[in-house]
Design an enzyme around this catalytic site. Structure first.
Site, mmCIF file in Angstrom:
data_model
loop_
_atom_site.group_PDB
_atom_site.id
_atom_site.type_symbol
_atom_site.label_atom_id
_atom_site.label_comp_id
_atom_site.label_asym_id
_atom_site.label_seq_id
_atom_site.Cartn_x
_atom_site.Cartn_y
_atom_site.Cartn_z
ATOM 1 N N ASN A 1 0.877 -1.180 0.000
ATOM 2 C CA ASN A 1 0.000 0.000 0.000
ATOM 3 C C ASN A 1 0.910 1.225 0.000
ATOM 4 O O ASN A 1 1.459 1.583 1.034
ATOM 5 C CB ASN A 1 -0.892 -0.036 1.249
ATOM 6 C CG ASN A 1 -1.704 1.242 1.414
ATOM 7 O OD1 ASN A 1 -1.785 2.061 0.490
ATOM 8 N ND2 ASN A 1 -2.308 1.407 2.581
ATOM 9 N N TRP A 2 1.050 1.820 -1.173
ATOM 10 C CA TRP A 2 2.022 2.922 -1.295
ATOM 11 C C TRP A 2 1.511 4.212 -0.652
ATOM 12 O O TRP A 2 2.274 5.146 -0.458
ATOM 13 C CB TRP A 2 2.328 3.183 -2.775
ATOM 14 C CG TRP A 2 3.073 2.081 -3.464
ATOM 15 C CD1 TRP A 2 3.335 0.828 -2.985
ATOM 16 C CD2 TRP A 2 3.664 2.146 -4.772
ATOM 17 N NE1 TRP A 2 4.053 0.113 -3.909
ATOM 18 C CE2 TRP A 2 4.256 0.893 -5.024
ATOM 19 C CE3 TRP A 2 3.737 3.129 -5.774
ATOM 20 C CZ2 TRP A 2 4.917 0.612 -6.215
ATOM 21 C CZ3 TRP A 2 4.395 2.844 -6.956
ATOM 22 C CH2 TRP A 2 4.981 1.600 -7.172
ATOM 23 N N LYS A 3 0.231 4.274 -0.390
ATOM 24 C CA LYS A 3 -0.378 5.505 0.146
ATOM 25 C C LYS A 3 -0.063 6.682 -0.795
ATOM 26 O O LYS A 3 0.123 6.460 -1.985
ATOM 27 C CB LYS A 3 0.074 5.744 1.583
ATOM 28 C CG LYS A 3 -0.130 4.484 2.444
ATOM 29 C CD LYS A 3 0.000 4.722 3.902
ATOM 30 C CE LYS A 3 -0.192 3.379 4.628
ATOM 31 N NZ LYS A 3 -0.176 3.498 6.076
ATOM 32 N N HIS B 1 -9.548 1.170 4.676
ATOM 33 C CA HIS B 1 -8.278 1.389 5.381
ATOM 34 C C HIS B 1 -8.510 2.367 6.533
ATOM 35 O O HIS B 1 -9.310 3.295 6.422
ATOM 36 C CB HIS B 1 -7.224 1.938 4.412
ATOM 37 C CG HIS B 1 -5.864 1.970 5.020
ATOM 38 N ND1 HIS B 1 -5.461 2.993 5.849
ATOM 39 C CD2 HIS B 1 -4.838 1.094 4.966
ATOM 40 C CE1 HIS B 1 -4.228 2.735 6.272
ATOM 41 N NE2 HIS B 1 -3.822 1.589 5.745
ATOM 42 N N GLU C 1 -6.926 4.811 7.589
ATOM 43 C CA GLU C 1 -6.734 6.237 7.268
ATOM 44 C C GLU C 1 -7.967 6.804 6.563
ATOM 45 O O GLU C 1 -8.334 7.967 6.758
ATOM 46 C CB GLU C 1 -5.456 6.414 6.421
ATOM 47 C CG GLU C 1 -4.210 6.267 7.278
ATOM 48 C CD GLU C 1 -3.011 5.663 6.572
ATOM 49 O OE1 GLU C 1 -2.952 5.686 5.325
ATOM 50 O OE2 GLU C 1 -2.118 5.151 7.284
ATOM 51 N N GLU D 1 -5.483 -4.758 10.579
ATOM 52 C CA GLU D 1 -4.479 -3.717 10.777
ATOM 53 C C GLU D 1 -4.795 -2.940 12.047
ATOM 54 O O GLU D 1 -5.583 -1.990 12.018
ATOM 55 C CB GLU D 1 -4.487 -2.748 9.598
ATOM 56 C CG GLU D 1 -4.134 -3.386 8.274
ATOM 57 C CD GLU D 1 -3.517 -2.374 7.317
ATOM 58 O OE1 GLU D 1 -2.386 -2.606 6.890
ATOM 59 O OE2 GLU D 1 -4.151 -1.351 7.027
ATOM 60 N N GLY E 1 2.273 2.489 10.733
ATOM 61 C CA GLY E 1 3.231 3.578 10.583
ATOM 62 C C GLY E 1 3.895 3.992 11.883
ATOM 63 O O GLY E 1 4.517 5.052 11.952
ATOM 64 N N SER F 1 3.280 -1.883 10.399
ATOM 65 C CA SER F 1 4.729 -1.923 10.649
ATOM 66 C C SER F 1 5.373 -3.269 10.349
ATOM 67 O O SER F 1 6.292 -3.694 11.057
ATOM 68 C CB SER F 1 5.031 -1.467 12.084
ATOM 69 O OG SER F 1 4.604 -0.125 12.269
ATOM 70 N N GLY G 1 2.807 -1.044 4.278
ATOM 71 C CA GLY G 1 2.825 0.375 3.946
ATOM 72 C C GLY G 1 4.243 0.840 3.698
ATOM 73 O O GLY G 1 4.817 0.611 2.627
ATOM 74 N N GLY G 2 4.837 1.473 4.704
ATOM 75 C CA GLY G 2 6.176 2.063 4.573
ATOM 76 C C GLY G 2 7.199 1.162 3.891
ATOM 77 O O GLY G 2 7.920 1.615 2.986
HETATM 78 P P1 PGA Z 1 2.725 0.454 7.628
HETATM 79 O O1 PGA Z 1 1.283 0.645 6.978
HETATM 80 O O2 PGA Z 1 3.285 -0.821 7.082
HETATM 81 O O3 PGA Z 1 3.516 1.649 7.182
HETATM 82 O O4 PGA Z 1 2.536 0.401 9.113
HETATM 83 C C1 PGA Z 1 0.425 -0.437 6.777
HETATM 84 C C2 PGA Z 1 -0.871 0.035 6.162
HETATM 85 O O5 PGA Z 1 -1.343 1.109 6.529
HETATM 86 O O6 PGA Z 1 -1.446 -0.656 5.305
#
Ligand code: PGA
Length: 250
Positions: free
Chosen positions: A9-11, A95, A97, A167, A173, A212, A233-234
């Site tokens: 998930n590149w956001k 998600h 967010e 999640e 994050g 994470s 994500g990251g």
């Molecule tokens: P993260 O994000 O790996 O940076 O914690 C995961 C996500 O939000 O899908």
């Protein structure tokens, strides 16, 4: 046997150039194939480049969200059919967010889930509790509420073509990963909630852990019996990190 899935998930990150560079590195790194299914979810504007760059590879393409409606006066939105047009086969729905920053509630998440199914996209439905909810002992209750909203609206059969990502919001994050046991416990609950409706679907659906995940902790998470891969994500923004996570799922 559930085939593991590792999804990036590149956001809202990267430029057109950096996105292409990352995709090329992933294609090259996975030239010899992978046991796990690999999915990338870049920002919408990079989907056309991604479609072209991934054409000869097994890497699947997905989006980070979609509109609950199919077409019409919905300024700024992207429909499921538009995503199909760019060879997307997956889409992230709900998600945390989107839920917290853009006020997507359970009802809207359910409608987006159904829009994905209607357009033959596999929804990656995200569920997870906040730190406050975990500390007050309501984790399972929250997950059950989030899942039930979609189950009631879409029906259990729709989950035959879906993926669920657990999640925990406190792990996204933050560098603070759920322990393998903590994650496994919730994954088991999710499977049990689905099994009450349909055992076959509960057994075959892939449950991803997200929050994470890094090259250094992926293997121990993926080793748990009900964890079938990850939503990253990251660490999905660096080719080497992401490729190591893919290998950890083998
Ligand atoms: P993260 O994000 O790996 O940076 O914690 C995961 C996500 O939000 O899908």
């Amino acid at each position: 046997m559930r085939k593991p899935l590792v999804a990036g998930n590149w956001k809202m990150n990267g430029t057109r150039e950096s996105a292409a560079e990352l995709l090329r590195a992933l294609v090259q790194g996975l030239e010899d194939g992978a046991t796990a299914e690999v999915l990338v979810c870049p920002p919408f504007v990079h989907l056309a480049d991604a479609q072209r760059l991934l054409r000869e590879s097994d890497i699947r393409l997905g989006a980070q969200s979609l509109c609950a409606e199919d077409a019409g006066a919905f300024t700024g939105e992207i429909s499921g059919a538009m995503l199909r047009d760019y060879d997307c086969s997956y889409v992230i729905v709900g998600h945390s967010e989107r839920r917290s920053l853009y006020h997507e509630d359970d009802a809207l998440v359910a409608r987006k889930f159904m829009a994905a199914i209607r357009n033959e996209l596999v929804p990656v439905l995200c569920v997870g509790e906040t730190l406050e909810e975990r500390e007050s002992g309501t984790t399972v209750e929250v997950i059950r509420r989030q899942l039930t909203a979609v189950l009631n609206a879409a029906g259990i059969d729709a989950f035959a073509n879906a993926v669920i990502a657990y999640e925990p919001v406190w792990a996204i994050g933050t560098g603070r990963t759920a322990s393998p046991d903590q994650a496994q416990e919730v994954h088991r609950e999710i499977r049990d909630i689905l099994a009450a409706e349909n055992v076959t679907i509960a057994d075959s659906i892939r449950l991803l852990y997200g929050g994470s995940v890094k090259a250094s902790n992926a293997a121990e998470l993926f080793a748990m019996p009900d964890i079938d891969g990850g939503l990253i994500g990251g660490a999905s923004l660096e080719a080497e990190q992401f490729l190591s996570i893919v290998r950890a799922a083998e």
